[in-house]
Write a protein that holds these residues in place. Structure first.
Motif, short mmCIF file in Angstrom:
data_model
loop_
_atom_site.label_atom_id
_atom_site.label_comp_id
_atom_site.label_asym_id
_atom_site.label_seq_id
_atom_site.Cartn_x
_atom_site.Cartn_y
_atom_site.Cartn_z
N ASP D 174 -36.22 13.09 17.12
CA ASP D 174 -36.80 13.23 16.40
C ASP D 174 -38.37 12.79 15.70
OD1 ASP D 174 -34.92 15.24 15.70
OD2 ASP D 174 -33.91 13.77 15.83
N PRO D 197 -43.46 14.93 16.03
CA PRO D 197 -44.85 14.05 15.59
C PRO D 197 -44.54 12.33 16.07
CG PRO D 197 -43.24 14.98 13.43
CD PRO D 197 -41.99 15.51 15.09
N ALA D 240 -41.22 3.21 7.94
CA ALA D 240 -40.78 3.42 7.39
C ALA D 240 -40.90 5.08 6.79
CB ALA D 240 -41.71 2.52 6.09
N GLN D 241 -42.33 5.37 7.46
CA GLN D 241 -43.21 6.10 7.70
C GLN D 241 -42.58 7.33 8.92
OE1 GLN D 241 -44.98 7.86 5.94
NE2 GLN D 241 -47.01 9.72 7.15
N LEU D 244 -39.13 8.36 6.58
CA LEU D 244 -39.43 9.98 5.86
C LEU D 244 -39.24 10.17 6.52
CD1 LEU D 244 -42.13 7.99 3.69
CD2 LEU D 244 -39.80 8.32 2.80
N ILE D 245 -39.94 10.69 7.82
CA ILE D 245 -39.51 11.92 8.41
C ILE D 245 -38.29 12.15 8.84
CG2 ILE D 245 -40.04 13.30 10.33
CD1 ILE D 245 -43.01 12.03 10.28
N ALA D 248 -36.65 14.09 5.87
CA ALA D 248 -36.36 14.91 5.60
C ALA D 248 -35.49 15.86 6.41
CB ALA D 248 -38.07 15.56 5.43
N ILE D 249 -36.19 15.68 7.92
CA ILE D 249 -34.89 16.35 8.83
C ILE D 249 -33.20 16.28 8.62
CG2 ILE D 249 -35.16 16.00 11.24
CD1 ILE D 249 -37.24 15.39 12.15
N ARG E 41 -46.32 22.03 22.51
CA ARG E 41 -46.41 21.85 20.76
C ARG E 41 -46.38 22.05 20.19
NH1 ARG E 41 -49.22 15.70 19.33
NH2 ARG E 41 -47.21 15.05 18.90
N PRO E 197 -43.23 12.32 3.29
CA PRO E 197 -43.65 11.88 4.06
C PRO E 197 -45.60 11.99 3.49
CG PRO E 197 -42.51 13.09 5.45
CD PRO E 197 -42.22 13.72 3.42
N VAL E 226 -46.04 3.45 1.78
CA VAL E 226 -45.70 3.82 2.49
C VAL E 226 -46.50 5.79 2.97
CG1 VAL E 226 -44.57 5.00 4.46
CG2 VAL E 226 -43.45 2.40 2.81
N GLN E 241 -50.16 17.70 11.98
CA GLN E 241 -49.09 16.30 11.97
C GLN E 241 -48.51 16.94 10.96
OE1 GLN E 241 -48.69 13.50 13.99
NE2 GLN E 241 -47.85 11.98 12.94
N LEU E 244 -46.16 19.57 12.70
CA LEU E 244 -45.38 18.88 13.49
C LEU E 244 -44.16 18.50 12.72
CD1 LEU E 244 -47.23 17.07 15.68
CD2 LEU E 244 -45.79 19.66 16.02
N ILE E 245 -44.20 17.69 11.67
CA ILE E 245 -43.13 17.26 10.50
C ILE E 245 -42.87 18.71 10.25
CG2 ILE E 245 -42.66 15.91 8.14
CD1 ILE E 245 -45.23 14.28 9.52
N ALA E 248 -40.07 20.14 12.46
CA ALA E 248 -38.46 19.59 13.01
C ALA E 248 -37.71 20.15 11.07
CB ALA E 248 -38.95 18.13 13.01
N ILE E 249 -38.90 20.00 10.10
CA ILE E 249 -37.50 19.88 9.19
C ILE E 249 -37.04 21.35 9.06
CG2 ILE E 249 -37.69 20.64 6.57
CD1 ILE E 249 -39.75 18.17 6.67
N ALA E 252 -34.92 21.48 11.80
CA ALA E 252 -33.30 21.17 11.74
C ALA E 252 -32.29 22.14 10.45
CB ALA E 252 -33.99 19.97 11.25
#
Lengths: 254, 254, 254, 254, 254, 254, 254, 254
Positions: D174, D197, D240-241, D244-245, D248-249, E41, E197, E226, E241, E244-245, E248-249, E252
């Motif tokens: 992910d 990401p 850690a980053q 965090l992502i 969220a997912i 992407r 994030p 972080v 970026q 992209l996060i 993903a969220i 989901a």
């Protein structure tokens, strides 16, 4: 210092002498800072044109001629040079004005001003036209300090034979200023051939990483032979340092 | 790529050929990454000892001998060299082990291994003992790639005559690696004397501002003649690049 | 050197031969430095336009045509190109003048000049239009040195398939110049796919921290595969180094 | 803020709620700063061993277990790990202690502590053993935050086929943390192949100019594709980053 | 890879599937590189105007609209924007053209183009007008990727209360882009208040030593909390970026 | 100066007065440079232990006690502290010796020495144990100059509430020294909350690019609020500057 | 914080008081951020003209006069100054507008505005005309904060006597801002002569390596006496820091 | 060069003379590079101990004594000094061996060796014990070249009166080497007081940003008066350059 002041208190030392010993110059009613500094060290005060408007340069040059008999104007563009010429033509019509075109330098001498004469030669070596400004600054200031100068052009490390062709001229000088850009190796190569002091003068050509003289400066600081260096494009500084050495040599000959 | 895959689908191209065209190497049952890479480009994989414990180095060297017939161990201290010798003595007692002491390199050849032979010479120039490690790395890898090598020592820009004394030897090489520290001007001076490719190899001597090879690297990047450079102390890289050029020349002669 | 001089003294060696051995070129009455250097190494002298006024460029180009039969003018803007064209039209009306527009290069050949012909190919890889100037410089100088050239455009590490599509073309070249800006990884990726020498050419695109080619240069110096590099935007240098390698290969084939 | 305080004054908002809104955490009698921070963001507080004596590390680790149920100790040498093990064995004999050897990390869980579970996968890519510490930090912290992790080793830009071999695994994650030293191009190459990401993690290998991870960091900042980066060797931060992502997912899936 | 090719050879896998697995995109007759990358992407290709003449920008924008249904033009000055508007008015008169003035961005959508819709919010925080361009780039690209966006302005570390006033808004976003110049501390302060994030976006304001965004970038890399960072002024990169996060969220949640 | 010397010559001014006016201190028979400097500015001379052997430190400390009544020894390791204690125990057994352990500072007062007392408070803020040495230096020198000090620990920008909790204490100080490592944002945040002078003290923690205090220093120089800074780890300098401000405030109250 | 909120809940503390204690300023219906900040710390908000069009500057200046009774406009060129004058002439015809020409600063006071008056003097030392802008900024902001100011011009380290001539004036100031370019040694020399706080203000003159103020800043950070520094050309910052110290001294005298 | 070779061919010039003119030194059967270089320029070859084992140093020193009558060993630790003493005691028991302890220098003279005598004085100025090594190197090499030397200690810019106290001594020297660390302003201050050449010698003290001599070097390069500089800690270089100037002056007096 205490002894000095006690001597003044005791009348054994004049105020002027004391002041001179303490500070390095004696002020007079009409005296000025720049004049005093020039007198003290023998290095003419230069008027650096960068960032000055033509009128400011003209005013400073005129003041210099009035107080020291001479103006030395560096990094002057055409407009600045015209402004100085025009002002001097009006206020000091008899002054002798010389412009070293490719070096962007103007020198003016008041009537009756005579620069010192030293029995010593400063050689100034450069690789080509891109070194013309700093090399010209070095030549001019050395000459104004009274040294003879010898200019050696079109010499570079990628063509050793040109260097070797000039060995005798290089050895005839009492002190050398060697300008170089790019990798800045020329002062090192020349210092390996002579027994006189060499002053490295890095020049701001070259592009990309460490361009604009940075690599040249660093190379001179890392030289594997003996030399000292000045900052990038500091032609006035290099010529003045050479002039101080020439002064010392010339004085020793007297 | 589409054509290639269509050819595979049509049975016109074998899988192995397709893989080779796509990726640059063919894997076999027993195949390994390192072996493949070495085979593909002709550059031996080096085992860089920095930060490895002796046992790790010995294991890697033994594996290299087993899979490629050769181990090339760089930046090895005495303890690491002893560990490799001991391990090989036990597991591959017939291997031929050579140590180039001042360059901190060990090369081991399995019985029956024969390195390639190229009809081309790599010249490696260095200024002195401080260049011994990177210059030795360059020599060793070029030799392992099959080139003849010619080492030229004690040459520096502060003594031009030593450079001139070696002009014929320098011109006889097909490609030159020129190591230099301090101001790094030697590759420039030499490149001005020869008509072959010169690879500058900056060496981490020199102290103070821009010391430890930085000024040397920057000087090579700013060179006023034609050359390319590798990173500081990257003797293996310089020798391998020279080896690739020698390969091309040697192949052309066949 | 002593032997050489003794041979001259003994009349066993002509002065010209001795001079040639010592310095790398022979001067003639009409000879000039640039011409000699070009003859010696086979790399044409380029006239770099940065900071020159159009008239200066035109004069230098005309002199180059006269003394070497060829002028190679780089980083020329439209005005500079027009000045060269006009001057040559007047003084050398039969000269053949070619301009590679996007690369800002002009090449002029005098009547009867024929560049060398080498049986070797230089491949020049670039990512896109931002690399046009340095890549074009590399192509032009390699061609003027006699190499065949192959240009491969629009290749970048973010789209591996484009790289893989060109593997065969890349492998067909005898030596590769790979231009790249931003992170500068393309030479590394390509060097992993071929067995020929690769010269990394960093290009001054990219912005922010380490932009303008700095990151690209550093990345090439840190490459985890074998390559050598030139300075940022030094397309002429990269092409000339590739040309020297092509010369060596071409000579070996004869 | 004024509204908030007016609501408190009016009794419409409890003090605890107000404090929580204002500052981001609620203190309790037994509350502690570290615990609060961990609770608030879900990122475990790490105990960085650099510069600490073993006894200090042991004390901090024990306190962490007591207040948060967990200790995460990074950059620990053998002596520091032994000190933590000994102290925990004495004071918290039932704690579960795991050491990830090559990554120099120790994780201790108090009896009854259960880390969160996220329905999201963090992929951690590394080139080899030199990346083991930062890559291991990234894996560990992502796991402690509850993510599944997938480790992909021995991938580098000089061997594209190894990258392509892993495309499906890379696409299944992910979010990806991609560690790379030297020229740092791997995150760029991988980000060109996936639609998730990518976080670049520069690693302090490489020597000479821009070595020790500097070139890798700069290359990631200059990437020609989309990614963000953390500082050199900041494996904990990258993991850690990514965690965090993944949080969220994972939350979005619930 | 071998398995993949064997499957193609055995007819178990179509050429298109194989190509897609190997390279990450499928080419078609009419296919183009940019379109493929965008499809792969989900990040729109931006046309960066720096150094391009208006006509080039207009051509690229028109091509983008034709091949992908959308053009995203960044760092455009008035003249470039007018050129794009004029060209599109002529060739695609029905296209919807939006300009975000202070951010120097133009977005054009062909008739029938509909951007994706994600159930996820990107928050973009900035300190003031000097951050308008990079922050606006981040907002625009995130929106074009389908995310909702929330802009939070005039927030800086020297006035904590403004930050605290926005805590709830900050916490409501799924991912945050935090722009900051000068010392670049705002991302750190905000990351201490949220559990999502945070991507730091350094902005090129500030003067003197480490000005123009350098200190801001370094501060984000050294953050004691972080976060990950992009290069100076890389608003497009930060927004992409974050997009992209958000993808993903959003995925989901489906 | 001339007036001054004329007054001495005229007997209107004593030698001592003249000397004092000219140079800033008066020498006596028994006078010493260090003592004079300490007297003149009110800042105790510190003995910096870096690079000194224990015996040298002990000698310097004993001399300091003898000439100024006090020794202030900074960056002392255990061995150096023991050497000073032993020497003083022998030669000045009644001296009062205090060691601030975590700050590696030793202060010795001769019998009868009493430090000045100022009605002004210096607040010293630090983030944690890694700031202990420079923060402790600042506290000690401020106290030795006579200021009251207030130490505020465990404050960092990632936890705003800890900062806000201390607002009143921060506002009560007359001048603040704020130590910070990593991104160095704490002085900026605090300066936004108080109306007193803030001196930023960057601390050499943090790793990777711009670590070891560099980013912290740069961030303080780029601060978007009003503060001045000292060099990295220059705790003595920061404390002394705060002490000078406290002196000015204290004197104003008298 | 909890206590504070409990006090609000209990009605023991007004909302306004609580807000003020928490955040450092109290907002009112008509209140604005800038006004609040100015009120809180006593430092006037400056409008920095760099990169703003004349109309924007005029708007900001007018708003500043309206909300705080004063506008302080820095780095203004002639066109920007005219725009402010014209706008104020129209909207606030009675405002008092002063321009400090060589410092590029404009100050406008609304009718009835009276700046504070402090019984403390800020001395501002500069070497010459090249320091006029930052030195003028320092003078202006200190005056606007209510301090008396004393300007000392034409002082440089190469002429010690000029420094010594000013010793009494230097000692009469309560705090000194010392501007210096080139090597930046003047603050060090002066701090050795006075017992008051000295703030170093590096000025962006000087050329070549480390020019444009960099060497001056570094020299101040490395000073061998006690001083703190601000960033290059940060005259406003230096003057404001001096103003804060003057405020503290002035308050102590009351 | 051609003329030279023609003269050799014509028998007008001996081979030895020609060689000497071309290369700068004449080789003999027994001749050696080091000896030749020393003879040519008058600067003794130093043996730099950094990175050499004691045995190597001893061998080099012995060879130097044998070939040039003198050994000059710099940066020697105790063990290296003992090795040299022991070896010389055995092989050259009559040699005169002197160690300048704090400067880590050893000088050995063979029996019968007499160094040159120059009628010129080199002044070497230093601030304190931290300058002992480079200042001592400068003194030693100047003396070995035949100059008289004058050492002036404990002079620094923070105490002007100490500088002024030494003005007469400073003026009596023919050339000055001025060592300085930290901000490196001492050469500038002194050059403003004398009319002789000053060579700046930056010393590697100072910590934090630009510490270890960097700020000192940059400050000397940016000096607002006339001087030239050498690299950080390059005491040998500074002394040798001063020695060359003294040679020139001494020769002029003859």
């Amino acid at each position: 210092m205490r002894e000095l002041l006690e001597a003044v208190a005791a009348g054994e030392l004049s105020v002027t002498e004391a002041e001179s010993k303490l500070s390095g110059y004696a002020t007079t009613e009409a005296g000025r800072f720049d004049a005093a500094r020039e007198t003290r060290r023998g290095v003419p005060e230069a008027i650096l044109c960068d960032g000055k408007i033509p009128g400011e340069v003209a005013t400073l040059a005129t003041t210099a001629v009035e107080t020291t008999g001479r103006a030395l104007v560096t990094r002057a563009d055409d407009e600045q040079i015209q402004a100085v010429r025009a002002r001097l033509a009006k206020e000091h019509p008899d002054a002798n004005v010389q412009v070293r075109e490719r070096a962007n330098i103007l020198v003016a001498h008041a009537v009756g001003f005579s620069k010192p004469e030293l029995d010593a030669t400063v050689g100034v070596v450069s690789a080509g036209t891109s070194d013309a400004i700093p090399a010209g600054e070095a030549v001019t200031v050395a000459e104004e300090m009274g040294a003879s100068t010898e200019e050696i052009h079109d010499v570079g490390v990628a063509s050793l034979v040109r260097v070797l062709d000039e060995v005798e001229t290089l050895r005839d000088a009492d002190v050398l200023v060697v300008a170089a850009g790019r990798e800045g190796a020329l002062p090192t190569v020349i210092a390996g051939l002579v027994d006189t002091p060499v002053i490295g003068l890095p020049v701001s050509n070259g592009y990309g990483h460490a361009g604009q003289g940075k690599s040249a400066l660093l190379g001179m600081l890392q030289s594997c032979t003996v030399l000292s260096a000045v900052n990038i494009d500091a032609g006035f500084m290099a010529g003045a340092q050479a002039g101080l050495i020439a002064q010392a040599i010339g004085s020793a000959k007297e």
